[in-house]
Design an enzyme around this catalytic site. Structure first.
Site, short mmCIF file in Angstrom:
data_model
loop_
_atom_site.label_atom_id
_atom_site.label_comp_id
_atom_site.label_asym_id
_atom_site.label_seq_id
_atom_site.Cartn_x
_atom_site.Cartn_y
_atom_site.Cartn_z
N GLN A 184 -4.98 -0.98 9.40
CA GLN A 184 -4.45 -2.80 9.12
C GLN A 184 -5.50 -3.93 9.74
O GLN A 184 -5.29 -3.77 11.01
CB GLN A 184 -3.47 -3.10 8.65
N LYS B 143 1.41 -1.38 -0.22
CA LYS B 143 -0.18 0.21 -0.18
C LYS B 143 0.81 0.97 0.67
O LYS B 143 0.90 2.36 -0.94
CB LYS B 143 -0.85 0.17 1.50
N ASP C 288 -11.60 3.13 4.35
CA ASP C 288 -11.65 1.37 3.80
C ASP C 288 -13.33 1.46 4.00
O ASP C 288 -14.29 0.27 3.56
CB ASP C 288 -11.69 0.66 5.18
N1 GUN Z 1 -7.29 -6.53 6.16
C1 GUN Z 1 -8.05 -7.62 5.57
N2 GUN Z 1 -8.72 -6.82 4.47
C2 GUN Z 1 -8.31 -6.00 4.51
C3 GUN Z 1 -8.38 -4.14 3.86
O1 GUN Z 1 -9.44 -4.51 3.24
N3 GUN Z 1 -8.79 -3.52 5.18
C4 GUN Z 1 -8.26 -3.37 6.36
N4 GUN Z 1 -7.84 -1.88 7.18
N5 GUN Z 1 -7.69 -4.35 7.30
C5 GUN Z 1 -7.49 -6.22 5.94
#
Ligand code: GUN
Length: 294
Positions: A96, A52, A119
């Site tokens: 995350q 990311k 998100d």
């Molecule tokens: N962990 C697995 N998928 C995701 C996601 O789409 N966003 C976040 N923040 N954590 C994750």
């Protein structure tokens, strides 16, 4: 044989569009910024967070990474979120998941400024999406929607079956497809006659986390199959990445299908960047980028 939908190429196009908008914003003195917070050292999460940060910088945005030890007190994480909420250079915040067991994930997510919740997990964004109002939309379902729209044009009136009911994928995917005027069924592990339900789908989105569960005879001939699964399995002594759909069987029945890897996966981070750009435009009272929101 089904047309294979190339998510990797699609994601590269989305990143190109984002980069172009970011360059335009920079000319006006605005730099979109994304903060990513990782608590603990989960190896998979570490890989995602690093990817990311790298892609954020590649499209010209500012990347702020916060890596905290696994035993960080929840209050300390909430204090960091308060600072990021107040920081004008930060337009998007991603915490995350999963968080360590001593933390209340819902409490942490709902501490985010909903306008910065790239998100789309904050309860306000969930409610906005569910009522057809302008929301931040979860990245994976948004990526699936972009590919479906690109393939079909209008989705109106189509039978869509979403296999899986998670808050991250299944539920928001169902809301997005409803908003496109699909007839939506949300199916899951307890669904009666699951195969038969899937066979009615013009659009089948599989997001259950079960390796190669969907077989060829679960699919209506000519249907579009979007495979969200990312499962690591051992086959012939090697570790492999497979989806929730048996690709070899399904691709001889479906009209179009996303592969794993190279389908939905690359679209997720591309949509995270798109959401960060959208959040930045909204924060500055500017028109939103076209084609990058639902
Ligand atoms: N962990 C697995 N998928 C995701 C996601 O789409 N966003 C976040 N923040 N954590 C994750």
């Amino acid at each position: 044989m089904a047309q294979v939908i190339d998510g990797k190429a699609f994601a590269a196009r989305v990143r190109g569009q984002v980069a172009e908008h970011v360059a335009g914003l920079k000319a006006r003195g605005i730099v979109p910024g994304l903060a990513v917070v990782l608590v603990g050292e989960d190896p998979a999460s570490n890989v995602y967070v690093t990817a990311k940060g790298k892609q954020t910088v590649e499209v010209g945005m500012a990347s702020f990474e916060h890596r905290l030890p696994a035993d960080t007190p929840e209050a300390e994480l909430l204090a960091l979120i308060d600072r990021l909420n107040a920081d004008a250079a930060v337009h998007g915040i991603l915490v995350q998941l999963p968080l360590p067991g001593h933390m209340d994930a819902a409490k942490v997510i709902n501490a985010l400024d909903p306008a910065k919740d790239v998100d789309g997990f904050h309860i306000l964004n969930v409610g906005l999406l569910g009522t057809g109002q302008k929301a931040m939309v979860p990245c994976t379902p948004l990526g699936c929607l972009m590919m479906l729209r690109d393939h079909h044009g209008s989705l109106s009136g189509l039978n869509a079956v979403v296999l899986g009911r998670s808050n991250i994928v299944g539920k928001p995917m169902a809301q997005l497809l409803l908003a496109e005027s699909c007839t939506v069924t949300v199916a899951h592990s307890r669904t009666k006659d699951l195969e038969e339900v899937c066979r009615r789908a013009d659009i089948l989105v599989a997001a259950v986390g079960r390796p190669e569960m969907v077989k060829g005879d679960w699919i209506k001939p000519g249907a579009t199959v979007i495979d969200v699964g990312i499962n690591r399995i051992e086959r012939d002594g090697k570790m492999r990445l497979v989806g929730d759909v048996d690709f070899a069987l399904a691709s001889s029945v479906a009209g179009a299908i996303t592969p794993v890897p190279g389908g939905v996966g690359p679209m997720t981070i591309a949509c995270l960047l798109a959401n960060t750009l959208t959040a930045c435009c909204r924060a500055n009272g500017l028109a939103e980028p076209e084609g990058l929101t639902p």
